[in-house]
Design a protein around this motif. Structure first.
Motif, mmCIF file in Angstrom:
data_model
loop_
_atom_site.group_PDB
_atom_site.id
_atom_site.type_symbol
_atom_site.label_atom_id
_atom_site.label_comp_id
_atom_site.label_asym_id
_atom_site.label_seq_id
_atom_site.Cartn_x
_atom_site.Cartn_y
_atom_site.Cartn_z
ATOM 1 N N GLN A 35 2.932 -32.294 42.983
ATOM 2 C CA GLN A 35 3.522 -32.440 44.322
ATOM 3 C C GLN A 35 4.824 -33.227 44.140
ATOM 4 O O GLN A 35 4.765 -34.414 43.800
ATOM 5 N N THR A 92 8.709 -34.693 45.101
ATOM 6 C CA THR A 92 9.744 -35.036 46.082
ATOM 7 C C THR A 92 11.029 -35.301 45.319
ATOM 8 O O THR A 92 11.043 -36.090 44.377
ATOM 9 N N ARG A 149 17.982 -26.742 47.027
ATOM 10 C CA ARG A 149 17.274 -25.996 48.080
ATOM 11 C C ARG A 149 17.334 -24.504 47.815
ATOM 12 O O ARG A 149 16.362 -23.784 48.018
ATOM 13 N N SER A 174 14.248 -22.016 47.141
ATOM 14 C CA SER A 174 13.960 -20.900 48.046
ATOM 15 C C SER A 174 13.604 -19.624 47.280
ATOM 16 O O SER A 174 12.978 -18.720 47.827
ATOM 17 N N ARG A 226 7.010 -23.600 46.665
ATOM 18 C CA ARG A 226 7.868 -24.140 47.749
ATOM 19 C C ARG A 226 7.104 -25.182 48.558
ATOM 20 O O ARG A 226 7.650 -26.209 48.951
ATOM 21 N N GLU A 227 5.818 -24.939 48.769
ATOM 22 C CA GLU A 227 5.007 -25.870 49.569
ATOM 23 C C GLU A 227 4.776 -27.198 48.861
ATOM 24 O O GLU A 227 4.491 -28.206 49.492
ATOM 25 N N ARG A 228 4.862 -27.168 47.544
ATOM 26 C CA ARG A 228 4.577 -28.384 46.774
ATOM 27 C C ARG A 228 5.807 -29.249 46.560
ATOM 28 O O ARG A 228 5.718 -30.301 45.942
ATOM 29 N N ARG A 244 9.391 -31.081 48.184
ATOM 30 C CA ARG A 244 10.293 -31.366 49.300
ATOM 31 C C ARG A 244 11.541 -32.036 48.746
ATOM 32 O O ARG A 244 11.497 -32.761 47.744
ATOM 33 N N ILE A 248 14.923 -34.342 49.730
ATOM 34 C CA ILE A 248 15.469 -35.266 50.729
ATOM 35 C C ILE A 248 16.870 -35.683 50.307
ATOM 36 O O ILE A 248 17.088 -36.052 49.147
#
Ligand SMILES: C[S@@+](CC[C@H](N)C(=O)[O-])C[C@H]1O[C@@H](n2cnc3c(N)ncnc32)[C@H](O)[C@@H]1O
Length: 233
Positions: free
Chosen positions: A41, A43, A56, A60, A67-69, A71, A73
């Motif tokens: 997971q 970040t 990003r 994509s 993609r769900e795992r 993020r 920022i």
């Protein structure tokens, strides 16, 4: 370097455990994506909007599960306390970033706070103890002589940035509760290769030499980069 990181992760956590990873200064997200693909997971925190957009876009193109795992920022690595709760990551990466940070200690202290007990802090820094190697091997004697007693250098992009000493970072890591567990040299033999040098035919052997030297004294001490792994007590 990825192999050393994986080795540290495998030595610390059961295989298959989904780890919470924070990549500070993720750039285009190469490492972050690699770790997300491996099931973690992830970040990514990055302050440059162009890099964030590139990361990003790369994300994509990945399958939905990956993609769900992950993020991404947009923000400064010195502000982790604004974005995340203390102790909320198992692994924190900060690779190729300290060069651009004038005062690394507050940033590092913030990163150590993000780690859960036993968590791994992985740093990739320019080796200040070996700054004379690049000009010296290029026959730039004035440049080499001037590189011994400083932590400042000009990188290949022409930016004036800074390097870190192993002894200083060792003390810093101890002071912020994430003492040094392992360290490696990165780019012992290949730092002076021109950027436009193509891939050599014997890439595998080259990598084996680099890998070996990066783990072996005295070679690792003059590597262009240092990979330091601290562990939160
Ligand atoms: C040399 S790149 C390294 C990218 C990636 N970590 C890697 O190892 O390939 C350095 C990145 O750190 C980012 N950066 C520098 N200072 C930062 C800061 N204070 N907070 C967040 N990102 C930062 C830069 O925008 C750049 O994308």
């Amino acid at each position: 370097m990825a192999r050393q990181l994986d080795e540290q992760i495998v030595g610390r956590y059961p295989v298959g455990q989904r780890l919470r990873v924070l990549d500070v200064g993720m750039g285009q997200g190469t490492q972050a994506l690699r770790l997300a693909r491996a099931g973690h997971q992830v970040t990514g925190l990055e302050r440059d909007a162009t890099m964030v957009a590139a990361a990003r876009e790369a994300l994509s193109a990945e399958p939905e599960g990956i993609r769900e795992r992950m993020r991404i920022i947009e923000g400064d690595g010195r502000d982790t306390g604004v974005h995340f709760l203390p102790g909320s990551f198992d692994v924190v990466l900060c690779h190729g970033v300290l060069m651009y940070v004038e005062e690394p200690d507050p940033l590092l202290a913030g990163l150590a706070r993000m780690l859960a007990p036993g968590g791994l802090l992985s740093l990739l820094v320019r080796n200040a103890d070996a700054l004379a190697m690049r000009p010296g091997l290029a026959g730039d004697w004035a440049g080499a002589l001037g590189a011994f007693d400083t932590t400042a250098y000009r990188n290949r992009l022409g930016l004036d940035v800074r390097a870190d000493r192993l002894s200083t970072l060792t003390a810093t890591l101890a002071g912020i509760g994430a003492p040094l567990q392992a360290w490696y040299g990165v780019r012992v033999f290949t730092d002076t290769a021109a950027d436009d040098t193509g891939t050599p035919d014997d890439m595998e052997t080259l990598l084996a030499c680099e890998e070996r030297a990066g783990r072996t004294d005295p070679y690792r001490g003059v590597a262009a980069l240092l990979h330091l792994c601290g562990v939160r007590g």
